[in-house]
Motif scaffolding. Sequence first.
Motif, mmCIF file in Angstrom:
data_model
loop_
_atom_site.group_PDB
_atom_site.id
_atom_site.type_symbol
_atom_site.label_atom_id
_atom_site.label_comp_id
_atom_site.label_asym_id
_atom_site.label_seq_id
_atom_site.Cartn_x
_atom_site.Cartn_y
_atom_site.Cartn_z
ATOM 1 N N THR A 3 0.845 -1.216 0.000
ATOM 2 C CA THR A 3 0.000 0.000 0.000
ATOM 3 C C THR A 3 0.872 1.254 0.000
ATOM 4 O OG1 THR A 3 -0.113 -0.109 2.431
ATOM 5 C CG2 THR A 3 -1.908 -1.124 1.192
ATOM 6 N N VAL A 4 2.070 1.152 -0.577
ATOM 7 C CA VAL A 4 2.998 2.275 -0.579
ATOM 8 C C VAL A 4 2.347 3.498 -1.206
ATOM 9 C CG1 VAL A 4 4.041 1.542 -2.770
ATOM 10 C CG2 VAL A 4 5.343 2.991 -1.193
ATOM 11 N N MET A 5 2.501 4.637 -0.571
ATOM 12 C CA MET A 5 1.922 5.933 -0.913
ATOM 13 C C MET A 5 0.451 6.048 -0.536
ATOM 14 S SD MET A 5 4.501 7.545 -1.965
ATOM 15 C CE MET A 5 3.665 9.076 -2.379
ATOM 16 N N SER A 6 -0.186 4.938 -0.116
ATOM 17 C CA SER A 6 -1.603 5.021 0.237
ATOM 18 C C SER A 6 -1.813 5.759 1.550
ATOM 19 C CB SER A 6 -2.200 3.609 0.320
ATOM 20 O OG SER A 6 -2.212 2.992 -0.940
ATOM 21 N N TYR A 7 -0.940 5.556 2.525
ATOM 22 C CA TYR A 7 -1.020 6.339 3.756
ATOM 23 C C TYR A 7 -0.709 7.808 3.474
ATOM 24 C CZ TYR A 7 -1.279 2.055 6.534
ATOM 25 O OH TYR A 7 -1.677 0.859 7.083
ATOM 26 N N GLU A 8 0.281 8.046 2.593
ATOM 27 C CA GLU A 8 0.627 9.425 2.229
ATOM 28 C C GLU A 8 -0.484 10.102 1.454
ATOM 29 O OE1 GLU A 8 4.297 7.456 3.376
ATOM 30 O OE2 GLU A 8 2.683 6.887 2.016
ATOM 31 N N GLY A 9 -1.447 9.308 0.942
ATOM 32 C CA GLY A 9 -2.579 9.912 0.246
ATOM 33 C C GLY A 9 -3.370 10.860 1.113
ATOM 34 N N ASN A 10 -3.254 10.709 2.458
ATOM 35 C CA ASN A 10 -3.944 11.626 3.362
ATOM 36 C C ASN A 10 -3.374 13.048 3.302
ATOM 37 O OD1 ASN A 10 -5.841 9.867 5.178
ATOM 38 N ND2 ASN A 10 -3.946 8.681 5.007
ATOM 39 N N TYR A 11 -2.095 13.163 2.901
ATOM 40 C CA TYR A 11 -1.471 14.490 2.852
ATOM 41 C C TYR A 11 -0.579 14.621 1.616
ATOM 42 C CZ TYR A 11 2.013 11.557 5.258
ATOM 43 O OH TYR A 11 2.863 10.535 5.623
ATOM 44 N N ILE A 12 -1.010 14.014 0.508
ATOM 45 C CA ILE A 12 -0.208 13.993 -0.711
ATOM 46 C C ILE A 12 -0.010 15.397 -1.275
ATOM 47 C CG2 ILE A 12 -2.206 13.631 -2.218
ATOM 48 C CD1 ILE A 12 1.295 12.069 -2.649
ATOM 49 N N ASP A 13 -0.965 16.293 -1.075
ATOM 50 C CA ASP A 13 -0.861 17.646 -1.621
ATOM 51 C C ASP A 13 0.332 18.381 -1.015
ATOM 52 O OD1 ASP A 13 -3.693 17.922 -3.060
ATOM 53 O OD2 ASP A 13 -3.952 16.908 -1.130
ATOM 54 N N GLY A 14 0.568 18.185 0.291
ATOM 55 C CA GLY A 14 1.719 18.815 0.930
ATOM 56 C C GLY A 14 3.029 18.239 0.425
ATOM 57 N N LEU A 15 3.070 16.952 0.189
ATOM 58 C CA LEU A 15 4.301 16.339 -0.316
ATOM 59 C C LEU A 15 4.630 16.821 -1.722
ATOM 60 C CD1 LEU A 15 3.831 12.617 0.853
ATOM 61 C CD2 LEU A 15 5.458 14.276 1.766
ATOM 62 N N MET A 16 3.595 17.027 -2.538
ATOM 63 C CA MET A 16 3.818 17.426 -3.927
ATOM 64 C C MET A 16 4.202 18.890 -4.073
ATOM 65 S SD MET A 16 3.422 14.661 -5.660
ATOM 66 C CE MET A 16 3.343 15.320 -7.314
ATOM 67 N N SER A 17 4.139 19.635 -2.992
ATOM 68 C CA SER A 17 4.439 21.075 -3.067
ATOM 69 C C SER A 17 5.933 21.348 -3.108
ATOM 70 C CB SER A 17 3.814 21.801 -1.866
ATOM 71 O OG SER A 17 4.413 21.359 -0.654
ATOM 72 N N ARG A 18 6.766 20.342 -2.830
ATOM 73 C CA ARG A 18 8.210 20.534 -2.836
ATOM 74 C C ARG A 18 8.839 19.726 -3.960
ATOM 75 N NH1 ARG A 18 10.809 19.702 2.948
ATOM 76 N NH2 ARG A 18 12.573 20.502 1.745
ATOM 77 N N LYS A 19 9.828 20.298 -4.633
ATOM 78 C CA LYS A 19 10.473 19.648 -5.760
ATOM 79 C C LYS A 19 11.208 18.383 -5.317
ATOM 80 C CE LYS A 19 13.710 20.441 -9.556
ATOM 81 N NZ LYS A 19 14.671 21.394 -10.179
ATOM 82 N N GLU A 20 10.918 17.270 -5.968
ATOM 83 C CA GLU A 20 11.572 15.979 -5.760
ATOM 84 C C GLU A 20 11.444 15.456 -4.327
ATOM 85 O OE1 GLU A 20 15.561 16.220 -7.171
ATOM 86 O OE2 GLU A 20 14.955 16.266 -9.273
ATOM 87 N N SER A 21 10.433 15.917 -3.590
ATOM 88 C CA SER A 21 10.250 15.396 -2.241
ATOM 89 C C SER A 21 9.828 13.937 -2.271
ATOM 90 C CB SER A 21 9.205 16.233 -1.494
ATOM 91 O OG SER A 21 7.945 16.155 -2.136
ATOM 92 N N ILE A 22 9.081 13.545 -3.306
ATOM 93 C CA ILE A 22 8.644 12.157 -3.419
ATOM 94 C C ILE A 22 9.845 11.238 -3.613
ATOM 95 C CG2 ILE A 22 7.252 10.522 -4.744
ATOM 96 C CD1 ILE A 22 5.591 12.464 -3.165
#
Length: 495
Positions: A328-347
């Motif tokens: 389920t990788v990235m599924s928990y991060e789906g709760n706050y994915i918008d914040g993660l995507m706001s920074r370059k190459e944070s993923i």
Amino acid sequence: MMLFNELRKHGKLAAKRHPMYDKNRFGKYLMIAMSIFWAGYLVFFGMTFAFALDTESMEPYHLLNSGLIFVLAIDFIMRFPFQKTPTQEVKPYLLLPVKRNKIIDFLLIRSGLDTFNLFWLFLFVPFAIITLPKYFGIMGVVSYSIGIWLLMVFNNYWFLLCRTLISERIWWIILPVVVYGGIAAAIFIPKESLLGDFFVNLGEGYIEGNLLFFGGTLLAILVMWVINRKIMSALAYSELNKTEDTKVKHLSEYKFLDKYGEVGEYMRLELKLLLRNKACKHGLRMVLLVTVGFSLVLSFSDIYDGVFMTNFIAIYNFAIFGLLFLSTVMSYEGNYIDGLMSRKESILSLLRAKYYLYSIGILIPLVLMIPAIVMGKIAILMAVSWAIFSIGFIYFALFQLVVYNTKTVSLNAKIGVRQNSGTGLQNLVSFATLGLPILLYFVLKSIFNETVSLYILLVIGIGFIATSRIWITNVYNRFMKRRYKNMEGFRDSRE
């Protein structure tokens, strides 16, 4: 009855309107195919037992009934991976003039009528058709089948009670351990087992249609129903009101990760994700419990001394941590994915942090396997080879799901959120990561000897570890190409 029908329709509509409905179809068809396969096996065993247990000293149904407790114990264990606690989106109904207990009643009725409770009839009905008509006629077959079904319904509510309590506090695992430990003591310690005689009489009572035995079983089901009703109602109320959200017992900043820069920062985030959220903590406890249990059985028991089971347990111990959290990788991060995507190459940094952290976590099952190595059950080369192969190839396969997972998984909710099975791709990858390594091992062993086969697995694992930066970057680039589609899926599936 109208309310129950309406809730049932709501459940079907919610499933069809869920954004993961189409992706779950493959998993559904796969489970149907597996169910048909195992149903055929049970029919075969039922017919085999009917002839194999036909002795002069006892009737076949007496012998099978004396082992009913073992069937119930196996059924209890089987329910853990295949059956979830019955859940419903309770919150919207609390805003309506509908009693919470009526919704809980619906959940319990749905659980009691689940087709899973009929599965063991594929074993008992063929057995009964062959052994019972000559003494009790067709009515004996019917009444016996109904009695077995009622026993499975009782076992369903007993499992539901244990699973619900364990989900809240892992220490409740003591309850089934004490119960089944007591049952084992009652069977094996005395020279004559009263428990075995009880189940022989119970089964014969079902065959004869004895109302006393049927009434006793229904009473036991009713008791389990009432207990589950009270516990589920209390936990649903507690969860919906978020009574535990503000209780932080321990605060750690993991300062030792500062020197690893941005990757260290995301390793800190991953640790906090795993150790501070209810669903993740529960998953960690269950992984540790299963790993410790399998390691102890492998070390101090002869049950899994065969070549296949020894290797399967070894690979399962090393892979289960990744299977639970990386499927389920990235599924928990789906709760706050918008914040993660706001920074370059944070993923990219997050993916590297996950890989490093879960790779370090493989040391836990490796340490737990030391008793098995000392006892001579497995070789050091086998343990190390499977550990490195898991970090390399298996983690490589699981990380591919980063690109395709689009469903948000709740971090805390358990009772008040609808539970859904994984997507078809998740199920396929999970099955493959356990099945393909064993298949590869036996293919290599048929060509080479065991030592050479394990060295080949070791080299394969090292190769994937050495190239991890390359394939993680490839996964990141593929994720970014479809990031808007994934983000839309994460948003739509948030609770």
